[in-house]
Structures are given as structure tokens and as C-alpha cells.
Design a protein around this motif. Sequence first.
Motif, short mmCIF file in Angstrom:
data_model
loop_
_atom_site.label_atom_id
_atom_site.label_comp_id
_atom_site.label_asym_id
_atom_site.label_seq_id
_atom_site.Cartn_x
_atom_site.Cartn_y
_atom_site.Cartn_z
N ALA A 1 13.01 14.63 -4.21
CA ALA A 1 11.12 15.23 -4.33
C ALA A 1 10.20 15.29 -3.21
CB ALA A 1 10.52 14.09 -5.66
N ILE A 2 10.53 14.02 -2.06
CA ILE A 2 9.68 14.34 -0.73
C ILE A 2 10.16 15.32 0.10
CG2 ILE A 2 9.46 12.82 1.00
CD1 ILE A 2 9.53 10.30 -0.88
N LEU B 1 -5.25 20.50 -3.77
CA LEU B 1 -4.17 19.60 -4.69
C LEU B 1 -2.91 19.01 -3.19
CD1 LEU B 1 -1.41 19.41 -6.46
CD2 LEU B 1 -1.05 22.20 -5.42
N ILE B 2 -3.25 19.40 -2.15
CA ILE B 2 -2.77 18.72 -0.79
C ILE B 2 -2.98 17.85 -0.50
CG2 ILE B 2 -1.83 19.23 1.41
CD1 ILE B 2 -2.18 22.18 1.26
N ARG B 3 -4.12 17.28 -0.97
CA ARG B 3 -5.41 16.48 -0.73
C ARG B 3 -4.98 15.16 -1.51
NH1 ARG B 3 -9.28 17.76 1.01
NH2 ARG B 3 -10.87 18.17 -1.55
N ALA B 4 -4.88 15.89 -2.79
CA ALA B 4 -4.35 14.96 -3.74
C ALA B 4 -3.27 14.26 -3.60
CB ALA B 4 -4.52 15.27 -4.92
N PHE B 5 -2.16 15.10 -3.85
CA PHE B 5 -0.76 14.22 -3.33
C PHE B 5 -0.75 13.90 -2.58
CE2 PHE B 5 3.47 15.06 -2.33
CZ PHE B 5 4.28 15.20 -4.10
N THR B 6 -1.26 13.85 -0.77
CA THR B 6 -1.03 12.78 -0.01
C THR B 6 -1.60 11.67 -0.61
OG1 THR B 6 -0.96 14.58 1.48
CG2 THR B 6 -2.20 12.57 2.06
N ASN B 7 -3.33 11.64 -1.01
CA ASN B 7 -4.07 10.59 -1.66
C ASN B 7 -3.09 9.54 -2.01
OD1 ASN B 7 -6.03 10.63 -0.05
ND2 ASN B 7 -6.92 11.49 -1.32
N TRP B 8 -2.16 9.91 -3.36
CA TRP B 8 -1.57 9.42 -4.82
C TRP B 8 0.12 9.33 -4.86
CZ3 TRP B 8 -4.04 6.91 -8.35
CH2 TRP B 8 -5.79 7.12 -8.89
N ARG B 9 0.31 10.21 -3.38
CA ARG B 9 1.58 10.25 -2.87
C ARG B 9 3.43 8.84 -3.51
NH1 ARG B 9 4.72 12.87 1.92
NH2 ARG B 9 6.10 12.44 1.82
N PRO B 10 2.42 7.89 -3.54
CA PRO B 10 3.71 6.57 -4.50
C PRO B 10 3.72 6.22 -5.41
CG PRO B 10 1.76 5.69 -2.57
CD PRO B 10 1.04 7.33 -2.84
N ASN C 1 6.63 7.96 -7.49
CA ASN C 1 7.37 6.97 -8.91
C ASN C 1 7.66 8.22 -10.13
OD1 ASN C 1 7.29 4.79 -7.21
ND2 ASN C 1 5.58 4.13 -8.15
N TYR C 2 6.84 8.72 -10.25
CA TYR C 2 7.36 9.69 -11.52
C TYR C 2 8.41 10.64 -11.18
CZ TYR C 2 7.46 14.52 -14.00
OH TYR C 2 7.92 15.48 -14.80
N PHE C 3 9.45 11.24 -9.98
CA PHE C 3 10.78 11.34 -10.40
C PHE C 3 11.87 9.63 -10.39
CE2 PHE C 3 8.16 14.13 -8.12
CZ PHE C 3 8.01 15.26 -8.70
#
Length: 93
Positions: free
Chosen positions: A56-57, A78-87, A91-93
Motif C-alpha cells: 500500500a505504501i 488529499l495528499i495532505r490528509a494522507f500524509t497527516n493520517w498515514r499510520p 493500518n486499513y491494509f
Amino acid sequence: MHDGFVLLKRERDLNDKERLLLDGWTKNYSELGAVYRLKEGFYGILYEGPSNPQTAIAAYEAWNEAVVPEVRNAYSDLIRAFTNWRPWIINYF
């Protein structure tokens, strides 16, 4: 349905008429085509893609690199949200 709604649908869900409309939109407006392909690519990562965090990463990083400067602004939130919530997203995957 207004022609523009075709852009909101997933490519796999389009009927023949909608595919023709999408083809017209994306051929006449190249940036719109790039944004649509990126949308489909991101959804592919989330809903049809990787089954483990490492994949996924890698898929997200490849997608992020594919975001060309001309359309990066469309995906900045979207990119900022993914970066901020990445961990938590990983974990979803």
C-alpha cells in the motif's frame, strides 16, 4: 444526467454512452483526463489494490509521484490528509 457527472463515476461503472462522453472530455481537456486517471488510480489503491501495508505504501508513493505539477493543486488536500493520517490509513491494509 448532466455530462459532467460522468467524471464522478468509476470507469468500471460507465455504460457505453458514458464512456464515449468521458473519452470526449478527456481528449479535449488533457488536464481533466489526468485528474480523472489519478482519481481512478487512487481509488484502485484503496479499494482494489494492495493487501498489505508495504504494498500500500509503495502504491501510494507511486501514485503521488504520478501527480503532475499541472494538477497537483487539485489533489493537495488529499495528499495532505494522507500524509497527516498515514499510520491510520496504512493500518486499513
